[in-house]
Design a protein around this motif. Sequence first.
Motif, PDB file in Angstrom:
ATOM      1  N   ASP A  56       0.826  -1.214   0.000  1.00 48.72           N
ATOM      2  CA  ASP A  56       0.000   0.000   0.000  1.00 48.72           C
ATOM      3  C   ASP A  56       0.860   1.263   0.000  1.00 48.72           C
ATOM      4  O   ASP A  56       0.414   2.321  -0.438  1.00 48.72           O
ATOM      5  N   GLY A  57       2.088   1.158   0.496  1.00 51.78           N
ATOM      6  CA  GLY A  57       2.985   2.298   0.549  1.00 51.78           C
ATOM      7  C   GLY A  57       3.374   2.826  -0.817  1.00 51.78           C
ATOM      8  O   GLY A  57       3.779   3.985  -0.951  1.00 51.78           O
ATOM      9  N   LEU A  58       3.233   2.011  -1.847  1.00 53.13           N
ATOM     10  CA  LEU A  58       3.547   2.465  -3.196  1.00 53.13           C
ATOM     11  C   LEU A  58       2.723   3.695  -3.559  1.00 53.13           C
ATOM     12  O   LEU A  58       3.237   4.651  -4.141  1.00 53.13           O
ATOM     13  N   GLU A  59       1.456   3.689  -3.199  1.00 48.64           N
ATOM     14  CA  GLU A  59       0.600   4.839  -3.503  1.00 48.64           C
ATOM     15  C   GLU A  59       1.106   6.104  -2.813  1.00 48.64           C
ATOM     16  O   GLU A  59       1.154   7.180  -3.416  1.00 48.64           O
ATOM     17  N   MET A  60       1.519   5.983  -1.548  1.00 48.97           N
ATOM     18  CA  MET A  60       2.031   7.145  -0.820  1.00 48.97           C
ATOM     19  C   MET A  60       3.326   7.664  -1.448  1.00 48.97           C
ATOM     20  O   MET A  60       3.493   8.865  -1.621  1.00 48.97           O
ATOM     21  N   THR A  61       4.228   6.755  -1.778  1.00 45.92           N
ATOM     22  CA  THR A  61       5.499   7.213  -2.326  1.00 45.92           C
ATOM     23  C   THR A  61       5.343   7.719  -3.759  1.00 45.92           C
ATOM     24  O   THR A  61       6.126   8.565  -4.193  1.00 45.92           O
ATOM     25  N   ASN A  62       4.350   7.239  -4.494  1.00 43.78           N
ATOM     26  CA  ASN A  62       4.087   7.783  -5.826  1.00 43.78           C
ATOM     27  C   ASN A  62       3.688   9.252  -5.764  1.00 43.78           C
ATOM     28  O   ASN A  62       3.840   9.974  -6.740  1.00 43.78           O
ATOM     29  N   GLN A  63       3.195   9.697  -4.632  1.00 44.06           N
ATOM     30  CA  GLN A  63       2.804  11.093  -4.460  1.00 44.06           C
ATOM     31  C   GLN A  63       3.988  11.984  -4.083  1.00 44.06           C
ATOM     32  O   GLN A  63       3.845  13.197  -4.028  1.00 44.06           O
ATOM     33  N   GLU A  64       5.138  11.397  -3.830  1.00 45.29           N
ATOM     34  CA  GLU A  64       6.337  12.149  -3.462  1.00 45.29           C
ATOM     35  C   GLU A  64       7.168  12.406  -4.719  1.00 45.29           C
ATOM     36  O   GLU A  64       7.867  11.526  -5.201  1.00 45.29           O
ATOM     37  N   ALA A  65       7.106  13.608  -5.220  1.00 51.87           N
ATOM     38  CA  ALA A  65       7.831  13.948  -6.454  1.00 51.87           C
ATOM     39  C   ALA A  65       9.338  13.814  -6.292  1.00 51.87           C
ATOM     40  O   ALA A  65      10.048  13.600  -7.272  1.00 51.87           O
TER      41      ALA A  65
ATOM     42  N   ILE B 139      12.943   6.698  -6.841  1.00 50.65           N
ATOM     43  CA  ILE B 139      13.210   5.253  -6.790  1.00 50.65           C
ATOM     44  C   ILE B 139      12.791   4.728  -5.423  1.00 50.65           C
ATOM     45  O   ILE B 139      13.224   5.243  -4.388  1.00 50.65           O
ATOM     46  N   TRP B 140      11.941   3.708  -5.428  1.00 54.52           N
ATOM     47  CA  TRP B 140      11.441   3.138  -4.178  1.00 54.52           C
ATOM     48  C   TRP B 140      11.146   1.664  -4.415  1.00 54.52           C
ATOM     49  O   TRP B 140      10.473   1.311  -5.380  1.00 54.52           O
ATOM     50  N   PHE B 141      11.686   0.817  -3.568  1.00 57.50           N
ATOM     51  CA  PHE B 141      11.431  -0.622  -3.614  1.00 57.50           C
ATOM     52  C   PHE B 141      10.989  -1.089  -2.240  1.00 57.50           C
ATOM     53  O   PHE B 141      11.617  -0.754  -1.239  1.00 57.50           O
ATOM     54  N   ALA B 142       9.941  -1.901  -2.181  1.00 56.18           N
ATOM     55  CA  ALA B 142       9.556  -2.621  -0.970  1.00 56.18           C
ATOM     56  C   ALA B 142      10.002  -4.068  -1.180  1.00 56.18           C
ATOM     57  O   ALA B 142       9.731  -4.663  -2.228  1.00 56.18           O
ATOM     58  N   LEU B 143      10.696  -4.626  -0.191  1.00 56.34           N
ATOM     59  CA  LEU B 143      11.344  -5.930  -0.336  1.00 56.34           C
ATOM     60  C   LEU B 143      10.952  -6.884   0.782  1.00 56.34           C
ATOM     61  O   LEU B 143      10.765  -6.470   1.922  1.00 56.34           O
ATOM     62  N   ARG B 144      10.893  -8.163   0.454  1.00 56.97           N
ATOM     63  CA  ARG B 144      10.778  -9.209   1.473  1.00 56.97           C
ATOM     64  C   ARG B 144      12.109  -9.937   1.469  1.00 56.97           C
ATOM     65  O   ARG B 144      12.498 -10.552   0.479  1.00 56.97           O
TER      66      ARG B 144
ATOM     67  N   VAL C 163      13.015  -1.604   2.754  1.00 62.82           N
ATOM     68  CA  VAL C 163      12.650  -0.560   1.805  1.00 62.82           C
ATOM     69  C   VAL C 163      13.945   0.080   1.338  1.00 62.82           C
ATOM     70  O   VAL C 163      14.792   0.455   2.150  1.00 62.82           O
ATOM     71  N   PHE C 164      14.084   0.171   0.026  1.00 65.69           N
ATOM     72  CA  PHE C 164      15.220   0.872  -0.567  1.00 65.69           C
ATOM     73  C   PHE C 164      14.663   2.048  -1.346  1.00 65.69           C
ATOM     74  O   PHE C 164      13.740   1.885  -2.141  1.00 65.69           O
ATOM     75  N   ASP C 165      15.186   3.239  -1.087  1.00 69.57           N
ATOM     76  CA  ASP C 165      14.794   4.430  -1.829  1.00 69.57           C
ATOM     77  C   ASP C 165      16.044   5.198  -2.200  1.00 69.57           C
ATOM     78  O   ASP C 165      17.041   5.141  -1.502  1.00 69.57           O
TER      79      ASP C 165
END
Length: 101
Positions: free
Chosen positions: A26-35, A39-44, A52-54
């Motif tokens: 769900d965090g993808l939506e929040m980070t998509n709003q950050e201009a 680069i953002w990756f959520a990892l298991r 999380v790598f940004d």
Amino acid sequence: MIKHALFVRLEAKPGKEQAVADFLADGLEMTNQEATTPIWFALRLSPNTFGVFDAFASEEDRQAHLAGNMAKSLMARVDEMLARPPTVETFDVLAMKNALA
């Protein structure tokens, strides 16, 4: 040009692994709003360890992300989902390749 990055390690409480995975998805939506977070990756990393790598163009952009909605939302749920507070590592990017597969 990307020069700064973060790696955040998250360890889920037993039984909260899916909650952490869902939160990150769900965090993808929040980070998509950050201009300023290009680069953002959520990892298991393992069944109960996540990351999380940004990456960012500037230190100011990195600090803006750390003060943004994704970070605030995560910190509000630490006691609920995580076995311990997240660890945050900051580092500089020396070189980068970014090509879509």
